[in-house]
Design a protein around this motif. Structure first.
Motif, PDB file in Angstrom:
ATOM      1  N   GLY A  98       0.801  -1.210   0.000  1.00  0.00           N
ATOM      2  CA  GLY A  98       0.000   0.000   0.000  1.00  0.00           C
ATOM      3  C   GLY A  98       0.833   1.259   0.000  1.00  0.00           C
ATOM      4  O   GLY A  98       0.325   2.346  -0.298  1.00  0.00           O
ATOM      5  N   GLU A 118       3.538   9.213  -4.104  1.00  0.00           N
ATOM      6  CA  GLU A 118       3.722  10.392  -3.251  1.00  0.00           C
ATOM      7  C   GLU A 118       3.996   9.992  -1.807  1.00  0.00           C
ATOM      8  O   GLU A 118       4.911  10.518  -1.167  1.00  0.00           O
ATOM      9  N   LEU A 119       3.199   9.059  -1.293  1.00  0.00           N
ATOM     10  CA  LEU A 119       3.413   8.582   0.078  1.00  0.00           C
ATOM     11  C   LEU A 119       4.762   7.894   0.210  1.00  0.00           C
ATOM     12  O   LEU A 119       5.482   8.088   1.201  1.00  0.00           O
ATOM     13  N   THR A 171       3.012   1.385  -3.800  1.00  0.00           N
ATOM     14  CA  THR A 171       2.146   1.620  -4.959  1.00  0.00           C
ATOM     15  C   THR A 171       1.554   3.032  -4.941  1.00  0.00           C
ATOM     16  O   THR A 171       0.818   3.410  -5.856  1.00  0.00           O
ATOM     17  N   ASN A 172       1.862   3.791  -3.894  1.00  0.00           N
ATOM     18  CA  ASN A 172       1.451   5.193  -3.783  1.00  0.00           C
ATOM     19  C   ASN A 172       2.705   6.057  -3.882  1.00  0.00           C
ATOM     20  O   ASN A 172       3.384   6.281  -2.875  1.00  0.00           O
TER      21      ASN A 172
END
Length: 264
Positions: free
Chosen positions: A61, A67-68, A64-65
């Motif tokens: 999670g 920016e995070l 795959t993000n």
């Protein structure tokens, strides 16, 4: 006649400068307890980054993000860089502790005890979560540095034996693969050899540690500000903090983070 033509003026200048620095430290300097707190806080930041932020970066999670992931990666980098300040301060405090202790044997025994106590939490929080034999916690590095100082001090004037003791300590730290290993032991001995000059300790210690990882040389700013006083004494708090905080981080890393299945 200008001042440079007067030998007395030239000779008095270093003494005046030294007196001014001493007065500055007496008025604005920090006791050993403040240095310990700086080292502990920066170490906690470093270990939190290594034990918690780094594992997060591998969770589905997160990566795959974009920016995070990038934000956490930047946070991790900053936390590890801040953590580089801790070890030089601990090395300096070890030298001060050795110079002022009344019982080196008990000091070494206490260090060895907490090295053993800390090994499982160290592996659990910062390594695989299982006992790791090829990397030992920093207490072992500090212990070896202490033993080398002890041996060198007992052999004053016998330089070949002192060198043999130093080399033996460097080899032992390398073989045991302790945290910072032989570089850490060598830094301790540099600070011990230069113990009569704080400025020399800071300049040489900063120059030596610079190649390791920035911004570690900045640790010698609080070292330079040390006023020679012990400050508030919470001896066993400082000893116990290392294994206790690692155990807490280990619990979070190995028992709490895996339960966050929504991130995977």
């Amino acid at each position: 006649m200008n001042n440079t033509d007067n030998p007395g003026t030239v000779e008095r200048f270093p003494a005046r400068a030294g007196a001014a620095i001493h007065h500055f430290r007496e008025k604005y300097g920090w006791p050993g307890s403040v240095l310990k707190m700086i080292a502990i806080i920066t170490m906690l930041i470093d270990h939190t980054g290594a034990a918690l932020v780094l594992p997060l970066l591998s969770m589905r999670g997160i990566y795959t993000n974009p920016e995070l992931f990038q934000n956490l990666k930047t946070l991790y980098y900053i936390m590890r860089r801040v953590g580089r300040l801790a070890f030089p301060i601990f090395c300096f405090l070890l030298v001060e502790g050795f110079v002022h202790t009344h019982n080196v044997k008990k000091y070494a025994q206490r260090m060895f005890l907490f090295a053993l106590i800390s090994e499982f939490p160290f592996d659990w929080a910062l390594k695989t979560g299982q006992p790791v034999m090829n990397y030992q916690n920093v207490y072992f590095t500090l212990l070896i540095g202490l033993l080398v100082m002890w041996g060198v001090s007992e052999m004053t004037g016998r330089i070949p034996i002192q060198l043999l003791i130093l080399v033996s300590g460097l080899i032992l730290a390398h073989m045991l693969k302790t945290d910072y290993a032989q570089r850490g032991v060598f830094l301790i001995e540099v600070l011990y050899i230069l113990r009569t000059s704080r400025l020399s300790q800071c300049l040489c210690g900063g120059a030596f540690i610079e190649y390791e990882k920035m911004p570690a040389p900045l640790a010698f700013i609080p070292v330079f500000m040390y006023n020679g006083k012990r400050g508030r004494q919470l001896k066993y708090f400082f000893y116990c903090f290392y294994p206790v905080h690692l155990m807490i981080l280990g619990i979070i890393r190995n028992l709490v983070l895996p339960s966050l299945t929504s991130l995977n």
